[in-house]
Every structure is written in structure tokens, then in C-alpha cells.
Scaffold this motif. Structure first.
Motif, PDB file in Angstrom:
ATOM      1  N   LEU A   1       0.437 -22.171 -29.487  1.00  0.00           N
ATOM      2  CA  LEU A   1       0.528 -22.694 -28.212  1.00  0.00           C
ATOM      3  C   LEU A   1      -0.601 -22.491 -27.138  1.00  0.00           C
ATOM      4  CD1 LEU A   1       2.513 -19.617 -26.741  1.00  0.00           C
ATOM      5  CD2 LEU A   1       3.586 -21.367 -28.323  1.00  0.00           C
ATOM      6  N   ILE A   2      -0.531 -23.218 -26.187  1.00  0.00           N
ATOM      7  CA  ILE A   2      -1.986 -24.041 -25.703  1.00  0.00           C
ATOM      8  C   ILE A   2      -1.721 -22.739 -24.534  1.00  0.00           C
ATOM      9  CG2 ILE A   2      -2.483 -25.815 -23.992  1.00  0.00           C
ATOM     10  CD1 ILE A   2      -1.219 -27.985 -26.013  1.00  0.00           C
ATOM     11  N   VAL A   3      -3.071 -22.385 -23.903  1.00  0.00           N
ATOM     12  CA  VAL A   3      -3.524 -21.779 -23.142  1.00  0.00           C
ATOM     13  C   VAL A   3      -3.712 -22.794 -22.298  1.00  0.00           C
ATOM     14  CG1 VAL A   3      -4.385 -19.167 -21.862  1.00  0.00           C
ATOM     15  CG2 VAL A   3      -3.910 -19.232 -24.233  1.00  0.00           C
ATOM     16  N   HIS A   4      -2.952 -22.280 -20.475  1.00  0.00           N
ATOM     17  CA  HIS A   4      -2.927 -23.031 -19.135  1.00  0.00           C
ATOM     18  C   HIS A   4      -4.265 -21.826 -18.694  1.00  0.00           C
ATOM     19  CE1 HIS A   4      -0.330 -25.646 -21.299  1.00  0.00           C
ATOM     20  NE2 HIS A   4      -0.794 -26.286 -20.350  1.00  0.00           N
ATOM     21  N   VAL A   5      -5.359 -21.885 -17.930  1.00  0.00           N
ATOM     22  CA  VAL A   5      -6.173 -21.373 -16.633  1.00  0.00           C
ATOM     23  C   VAL A   5      -6.175 -22.157 -16.206  1.00  0.00           C
ATOM     24  CG1 VAL A   5      -7.223 -20.101 -18.203  1.00  0.00           C
ATOM     25  CG2 VAL A   5      -7.925 -22.471 -18.242  1.00  0.00           C
ATOM     26  N   ALA A   6      -6.368 -21.492 -14.171  1.00  0.00           N
ATOM     27  CA  ALA A   6      -6.730 -22.836 -13.395  1.00  0.00           C
ATOM     28  C   ALA A   6      -7.854 -23.264 -13.152  1.00  0.00           C
ATOM     29  CB  ALA A   6      -6.145 -21.563 -11.547  1.00  0.00           C
ATOM     30  N   SER A   7      -8.884 -23.097 -13.715  1.00  0.00           N
ATOM     31  CA  SER A   7     -10.249 -23.603 -13.569  1.00  0.00           C
ATOM     32  C   SER A   7     -10.922 -23.604 -14.792  1.00  0.00           C
ATOM     33  CB  SER A   7     -11.035 -22.875 -12.523  1.00  0.00           C
ATOM     34  OG  SER A   7     -11.762 -21.525 -12.641  1.00  0.00           O
ATOM     35  N   VAL A   8     -12.339 -24.511 -14.462  1.00  0.00           N
ATOM     36  CA  VAL A   8     -13.027 -24.924 -16.384  1.00  0.00           C
ATOM     37  C   VAL A   8     -13.585 -23.080 -16.575  1.00  0.00           C
ATOM     38  CG1 VAL A   8     -12.716 -27.094 -16.598  1.00  0.00           C
ATOM     39  CG2 VAL A   8     -14.629 -26.128 -15.511  1.00  0.00           C
TER      40      VAL A   8
END
Ligand code: AMP
Ligand code: MG
Length: 371
Positions: free
Chosen positions: A71-78
Motif C-alpha cells: 500500500l501507499i502511505v499518505h501524509v499531510a506534509s513532506v
């Protein structure tokens, strides 16, 4: 397959300025280990707390996704990428500065906080910062990194509208956050940035040319050689699966230029109609216009086409890409047995469009999962 029947609640959110009050309950669901489907600029994602093994397991169950597909892990900022990875390589830094937030996923060596269920046992993790404001606001409120594959049943076309998510997952997930139709309509570009040279594992809206301009390096295209040798150790395990598949058989109308591709649409349609099959079309405007010319309508009678979906200007790969998955679903629903889909020039985004179309046509034979 048995599953807990849930009521799926849909919340519609203004994509320009998502209201925090509307996102509070879905964010709380994510924080407490539940599933939330949400809009991004690429396709709708099905999210769960990436640091919770039990939460991530629910994604695989709801989707019917094979466990060897990471799966791809999504975060809100770099800034939130660093804790998930062992090292942000110099190459990754260049790509982050150029393209994130946006439709690019980076594969890097994973840190020990990432459970192996997320990465399907690989020592790398795929990470992305979506640019969609609804996705960003939801992930930020949840306060956890969010593992999110596309929010479709495994093997089906990725969802680019909220209604697609409900077609596949209604009653299997508690929340759907509807931020409108997706702009790109194809999944993110996946780039292995563990080494010195960028390796494109899946083409997308960030193209090889974009990557070349940002890094000064020629990216290696691994998306094709995975299919050439299915027995090789997979660089990107999910690529071996037949994705994006409608129920209908898909025929790709290809050729060296727009005219040849338009001719291919007509001759494939004529051939399938002659064989007595119910045909649906996905093509550019000019191609579909030519159906009304008498010579063409003699072999491709309009009344024999169950539905034609027009993506707009024939040379516009952006519009073709944004419309593709929705078209495949609509043509299925209209009862097409065969979908004749026009291809586009391989330059730029055309490479990603062609890749998805070929997969929908079954170009990559593999275990077909789900309905
Ligand atoms: P999806 O979330 O359905 O768009 O699929 C995510 C895809 O990203 C997978 O099918 C893989 O092809 C790719 N991917 C995810 N994690 C990795 C990884 N650690 N290494 C290589 N490819 C990955
Ligand atoms: Mg997917």
C-alpha cells in the motif's frame, strides 16, 4: 465473501475549503482504526491508520486485495515523510522539492515504525503527499499516516467519483468523504528513489520528462519490463496484477497517429458488430463524429453501439485519462460485451493512459482478484 455489514455514510465536502466540522467524524474513525474512503487528485483512496496492523488488515479485507500487493502511505506534509523512511536520499529530496504535494509516490527504504503488512513484507515503503485539499485536511485531522490503495474492489477500475466507491464498497466501509470527481483520474506515478537513478515503477501524471527536467537524470522505465518477465523478482509487486478491468472485454484501438487510431476504432467496432456482440466505444470527439458519415454507418450502425463515451479533443490525453475509469464503468453498466477504446500518443501523460488501457485489456496476465 462474508463481511460485517455497515452503513456507509457519505459526507460531501467543498474541495476548495474543506470544513473541519464535516471531517471530524471520519478523521476520528481513521484514528481509531476504521476505514475511510476519500478523494485525492489521482483517484479515490481507501484509508486506514498505516501504523496499525489491525486497521491495515481491514483494507485488504474490504478490497479483497491480495496480501502481496503493498500500500501507499499518505501524509499531510513532506515533513511527515522522514519518520516513515530510513533515509531521504538526495534523489528523493529533488523529487520531493519538485513534485510534492502532488501525484507522485516515492519508494524508499522503510523505517521500523511501518508494519510489514503495509509493505507486503518488502524493506521499502511507498509514500505520497496528496495535493487535494480534502485529502490533506482529513489526514492532518486524523493525525496518523494513512495507508490508502485505490477505493475499489480489487481488480475493478479505480474510482474517480464518489459513486464509483459506493458501487464497490457500499456496506463494507463506515465513511466516504466525497470531494468531487478526481482531476487526474489515473493513479500516482510510482518512482523508486532508493538509488541514484529514478526508476519509474508505474507511469502517471508526473511523467518521465518531468522527472528528467527536475533531476537532470534519465529515469529507467520499469513499468514495461515487469510485464515482459513475470517470473523476475517484482520491483513493484502490484504491477503483475490485471488492474482496472471492467467486466466487458477491452480492445485497444492503437496506431501511429490519431487518424490511424480513429480508423482502428471503426474497424474493431465493425468487426465486433459483425460478430454479433454488443459494443461500447470510448474515443475522442472527432472519431465519434465520423460515425455519422454514411460510409462508416454502413459498417458501424449507430443503433448497434450500446453507448459511446466521448472524452473531448482526440489529441487531449489529459481529458482521456480523466474520463477513462468512469467510462469503463459506464460502458459496463450499459451492457457492453466489448469495449473498443481509442489509444493516444505515447508522449507525456499518454504513457500512463496507454499503460492503464493495456492493463484493462488484460495485457498483463496475472491472478485476477475480486469480481
Ligand atoms: P494502489 O494503492 O492500488 O494504487 O497500488 C499501490 C501500488 O504501489 C502497488 O500495487 C505497487 O505496485 C506500488 N508499491 C507500493 N509499495 C511499494 C513498494 N514498497 N515497492 C514498490 N512498489 C510499491
Ligand atoms: Mg489500485
Amino acid at each position: 465473501m462474508p463481511h460485517d455489514v455497515l452503513e456507509t455514510l457519505t459526507v460531501s465536502v467543498d474541495r476548495r475549503s474543506p470544513e473541519a466540522a464535516l471531517l471530524a467524524a471520519p478523521a476520528e474513525t481513521l484514528r481509531s482504526g476504521g476505514l475511510v474512503a476519500f478523494s485525492t487528485e489521482t483517484v479515490y483512496g481507501l484509508g486506514a491508520d498505516a501504523l496499525s496492523e489491525a486497521a491495515v488488515a481491514r483494507i485488504f479485507e474490504a478490497k479483497g486485495r491480495p496480501a502481496d500487493n503493498p500500500l501507499i502511505v499518505h501524509v499531510a506534509s513532506v515533513e511527515e515523510i522522514a519518520p516513515l523512511v530510513e533515509e531521504i536520499t538526495p534523489l528523493a529530496r529533488l523529487l520531493i522539492d519538485a513534485f510534492l504535494p502532488g501525484p507522485l509516490t516515492l519508494v524508499l527504504r522503510r523505517s521500523s515504525i511501518v508494519p510489514s503488512i503495509v509493505t507486503a513484507g518488502l524493506d521499502t515503503v511507498a509514500v505520497r503527499v496528496p495535493s487535494h485539499r480534502v485529502a490533506q485536511a482529513l489526514i492532518r485531522m486524523a493525525g496518523v499516516p494513512v495507508a490508502a490503495p485505490s477505493a475499489n474492489r480489487s481488480g475493478r477500475p479505480s474510482p474517480t467519483r464518489a459513486e464509483h466507491v459506493l458501487q464497490d464498497l457500499d456496506g463494507r466501509i463506515p465513511w466516504l468523504v466525497d470531494g468531487g470527481p478526481c482531476d487526474v483520474g489515473l493513479e500516482s506515478t510510482v518512482v523508486d528513489a532508493t538509488g541514484e537513478v529514478p526508476v519509474i515503477l508505474r507511469p502517471g501524471a508526473v511523467t518521465a520528462e518531468h522527472i528528467r527536467m527536475a533531476t537532470g537524470l534519465d529515469p529507467v522505465d520499469a513499468s514495461s519490463f515487469v510485464s515482459a518477465d513475470p517470473t523476475a523478482a517484482p520491483r513493484s509487486p502490484g504491477l503483475k496484477y490485471r488492474h482496472y478491468a471492467p467486466r466487458a472485454r477491452v480492445l485497444v484501438a492503437d496506431g501511429p497517429d490519431d487518424d490511424a487510431r480513429a480508423d482502428a476504432v471503426l474497424s474493431l467496432a465493425a468487426q465486433e458488430i459483425a460478430a454479433g456482440r454488443r459494443v461500447g466505444l470510448f474515443a475522442g470527439h472527432d472519431t465519434l463524429l465520423s460515425l455519422s458519415c454514411p460510409l462508416v454507418s454502413a459498417v458501424v450502425p449507430r443503433g448497434r453501439i450500446v453507448l459511446s463515451v466521448d472524452w473531448g479533443r482526440t489529441d487531449d490525453a489529459l481529458s482521456a485519462s480523466a474520463a477513462l475509469f468512469d467510462a469503463l464503468r459506464r460502458l459496463d453498466d450499459a451492457g457492453a460485451e466489448v469495449i473498443v477504446a481509442q489509444s493516444v500518443d505515447p508522449a507525456g501523460l499518454g504513457a500512463a493512459y496507454r499503460n492503464r488501457l493495456e492493463k484493462a485489456a488484460g495485457g498483463l496476465e496475472g491472478e485476477v482478484q475480486g469480481p
